[in-house]
Design a protein around this motif. Structure first.
Motif, short mmCIF file in Angstrom:
data_model
loop_
_atom_site.label_atom_id
_atom_site.label_comp_id
_atom_site.label_asym_id
_atom_site.label_seq_id
_atom_site.Cartn_x
_atom_site.Cartn_y
_atom_site.Cartn_z
N SER A 131 0.83 -1.20 0.00
CA SER A 131 0.00 0.00 0.00
C SER A 131 0.87 1.25 0.00
O SER A 131 1.91 1.30 0.67
CB SER A 131 -0.91 0.00 1.23
OG SER A 131 -1.65 1.20 1.32
N VAL A 174 -1.08 8.12 -2.53
CA VAL A 174 -0.91 8.81 -3.80
C VAL A 174 -0.67 10.29 -3.50
O VAL A 174 -1.52 10.94 -2.89
CB VAL A 174 -2.16 8.66 -4.68
CG1 VAL A 174 -1.99 9.43 -5.99
CG2 VAL A 174 -2.44 7.19 -4.96
N VAL A 228 -2.76 8.39 -9.72
CA VAL A 228 -2.93 7.00 -9.28
C VAL A 228 -2.14 6.06 -10.18
O VAL A 228 -1.43 5.16 -9.71
CB VAL A 228 -4.42 6.62 -9.27
CG1 VAL A 228 -4.59 5.10 -9.14
CG2 VAL A 228 -5.15 7.32 -8.14
N THR A 229 -2.24 6.26 -11.50
CA THR A 229 -1.52 5.41 -12.45
C THR A 229 -0.01 5.49 -12.22
O THR A 229 0.69 4.46 -12.22
CB THR A 229 -1.85 5.81 -13.89
OG1 THR A 229 -3.25 5.63 -14.12
CG2 THR A 229 -1.07 4.97 -14.89
N VAL A 260 0.88 3.58 -9.03
CA VAL A 260 0.82 2.12 -9.25
C VAL A 260 2.07 1.65 -9.99
O VAL A 260 2.69 0.64 -9.61
CB VAL A 260 -0.45 1.74 -10.03
CG1 VAL A 260 -0.36 0.29 -10.51
CG2 VAL A 260 -1.68 1.93 -9.18
N PRO A 315 -4.22 -4.24 -9.36
CA PRO A 315 -4.11 -3.14 -8.40
C PRO A 315 -5.45 -2.43 -8.23
O PRO A 315 -6.31 -2.48 -9.12
CB PRO A 315 -3.06 -2.22 -9.01
CG PRO A 315 -2.33 -3.06 -10.00
CD PRO A 315 -3.35 -4.02 -10.53
N TRP A 316 -5.59 -1.75 -7.10
CA TRP A 316 -6.79 -0.93 -6.91
C TRP A 316 -6.45 0.31 -6.12
O TRP A 316 -5.37 0.43 -5.55
CB TRP A 316 -7.90 -1.73 -6.24
CG TRP A 316 -7.70 -2.08 -4.78
CD1 TRP A 316 -7.97 -1.30 -3.68
CD2 TRP A 316 -7.21 -3.33 -4.25
NE1 TRP A 316 -7.70 -1.97 -2.52
CE2 TRP A 316 -7.23 -3.23 -2.83
CE3 TRP A 316 -6.77 -4.52 -4.83
CZ2 TRP A 316 -6.83 -4.27 -1.99
CZ3 TRP A 316 -6.37 -5.56 -4.00
CH2 TRP A 316 -6.39 -5.43 -2.60
N ARG A 317 -7.40 1.24 -6.12
CA ARG A 317 -7.28 2.43 -5.29
C ARG A 317 -8.41 2.42 -4.27
O ARG A 317 -9.48 1.85 -4.50
CB ARG A 317 -7.32 3.71 -6.13
CG ARG A 317 -8.66 3.99 -6.75
CD ARG A 317 -8.74 5.39 -7.37
NE ARG A 317 -10.07 5.63 -7.90
CZ ARG A 317 -10.34 5.82 -9.18
NH1 ARG A 317 -9.36 5.78 -10.08
NH2 ARG A 317 -11.57 6.03 -9.59
N TRP A 368 -6.15 9.37 -1.83
CA TRP A 368 -6.17 8.01 -2.36
C TRP A 368 -4.98 7.20 -1.86
O TRP A 368 -3.89 7.73 -1.64
CB TRP A 368 -6.14 8.01 -3.89
CG TRP A 368 -7.34 8.56 -4.57
CD1 TRP A 368 -7.43 9.71 -5.30
CD2 TRP A 368 -8.66 8.00 -4.59
NE1 TRP A 368 -8.69 9.89 -5.77
CE2 TRP A 368 -9.48 8.87 -5.35
CE3 TRP A 368 -9.23 6.86 -4.02
CZ2 TRP A 368 -10.83 8.62 -5.57
CZ3 TRP A 368 -10.58 6.62 -4.25
CH2 TRP A 368 -11.37 7.49 -5.01
N VAL A 382 -3.09 3.46 -3.10
CA VAL A 382 -3.09 2.37 -4.08
C VAL A 382 -2.65 1.10 -3.38
O VAL A 382 -1.83 1.12 -2.46
CB VAL A 382 -2.17 2.67 -5.29
CG1 VAL A 382 -2.68 3.86 -6.06
CG2 VAL A 382 -0.73 2.85 -4.87
#
Length: 280
Positions: free
Chosen positions: A122, A125, A144-145, A148, A166-168, A189, A191
Motif C-alpha cells: 500500500s 498517492v 494514481v496510475t 501504481v 491493483p486498486w485504489r 487516495w 493504491v
C-alpha cells in the motif's frame, strides 16, 4: 474587379461566408461601395481565398487562420500545432465512441464476487487533494496510475511478484488520513498492489510503502468502462447500494476501485444484517 457574386462563384465560397470573413478581417474586399455596401474583389485575391479555404478545411479557427496569414513564417508550426490538437480530439472521440458502444451493447450490471485473502503493498498517492474546488478526475487518475507503476517497479526490484489487479481506495485508514480528507488537505487516495513475496523481499521494500493483509470477503462489484468521472462514481455507488441482497447490505466505507485497462471496477464489502462479514 469582381463582384461578390462573381468572386463567390469563382472561389466556391458563399456570399455569407465572404461577409463573415470580411467582418473578421480575414478576407477584406478591395472596395466597398459606401452607398450600396457592395463588395468588390480583385482576381489576385482568389489565391488568398484558396489558402483560407484550405486552412479552414483542416478545422482551424478563423483566429488561427488569420494569424497564419499574418505570419507566413509561423504558419507551418501553427498547422502542426493544430494537427496535434486534432489528433488528440480524434483519440478522445474514438474512446468515447468505444465506451458508448460498450454501454449500449451491455449495460453494466452489479455482480457478486469473492475476494480471497491476499498480501498487498500500500502507498499514498501524492496529491491532488480533494479540496474545496471540483475534483479533477483526470488529474487524480494520472497520479494514481503513476503511483501504481512506481509501486510495481519497486516490488519487482525487491524480488516480489505482482499477483493481482491493483486498486485504489480512499485514504482513510488512519485518523490523520481521515482528518486530511475532511479538511481537503489530502492526499485522498491509497493504491494497493497484490503481491507474492517472501520475507527477504518484504524486508527489502522501502519505508514509504506498507505491507498489509487484505482479509477475504464477499463483495458486490460493478465495472464501468472508460475513464473515471464523478457521474460514473455516483452511478456505481447508487447501483451497489440499491442492489437487493438477502439479509445483508454493502458497506460503502470499505469500497475499492480495481484498475482495469478497460475501466474501473467499483466494489464494496457485503455485511450480514447480524453485523458479521460475508466472507464465506
Amino acid at each position: 474587379m469582381l463582384s461578390i457574386s462573381e468572386f463567390s462563384e469563382m472561389c466556391n465560397l458563399s456570399p455569407q461566408t465572404l461577409r463573415f470573413y470580411h467582418s473578421e478581417g480575414l478576407l477584406v474586399p478591395v472596395d466597398v461601395n459606401e452607398q450600396t455596401g457592395y463588395r468588390s474583389y480583385t482576381f489576385e485575391q482568389v489565391e488568398q481565398a484558396m489558402l483560407i479555404t484550405v486552412l479552414r478545411g483542416t478545422g482551424m479557427s478563423v483566429k488561427l487562420v488569420r494569424r497564419a496569414l499574418d505570419e507566413p513564417d509561423a504558419a507551418p508550426a501553427l498547422l502542426q500545432q493544430h494537427s496535434t490538437e486534432v489528433q488528440l480530439q480524434r483519440q478522445a472521440q474514438d474512446e468515447a465512441i468505444s465506451e458508448a458502444h460498450e454501454f449500449l451493447s451491455s449495460w453494466p450490471q452489479a455482480r457478486l464476487r469473492h475476494a480471497p485473502e491476499m498480501t498487498v503493498v500500500s502507498k499514498l498517492v501524492p496529491g491532488p487533494t480533494a479540496g474545496a474546488d471540483q475534483f479533477d478526475w483526470d488529474e487524480a487518475d494520472a497520479a494514481v496510475t503513476a503511483t501504481v507503476q512506481e509501486v510495481v517497479k519497486t516490488v519487482v526490484s525487491c524480488g516480489a511478484i505482482v499477483s493481482g489487479t491493483p486498486w485504489r481506495a480512499l485514504a482513510s485508514e488512519t485518523p490523520q488520513q481521515k482528518r486530511q480528507i475532511l479538511t481537503g488537505e489530502g492526499p485522498c487516495w491509497l493504491v494497493k498492489v497484490p503481491v507474492t513475496a517472501d520475507e527477504k523481499a518484504v524486508a527489502a521494500l522501502p519505508g514509504d510503502v506498507e505491507v498489509q493483509i487484505f482479509e477475504a470477503r464477499d463483495e458486490l462489484s460493478l465495472l464501468i468502462p472508460g475513464k473515471s468521472s464523478m457521474a460514473k462514481y455516483a452511478t456505481a455507488l447508487s447501483r451497489l447500494v440499491m442492489h437487493p441482497l438477502d439479509a445483508a447490505y454493502v458497506d460503502i466505507s470499505r469500497m475499492r476501485h480495481l484498475l482495469h485497462d478497460e475501466g474501473v471496477e467499483t466494489t464494496a464489502a457485503i455485511c450480514k444484517l447480524d453485523g458479521t462479514n460475508a466472507d464465506g
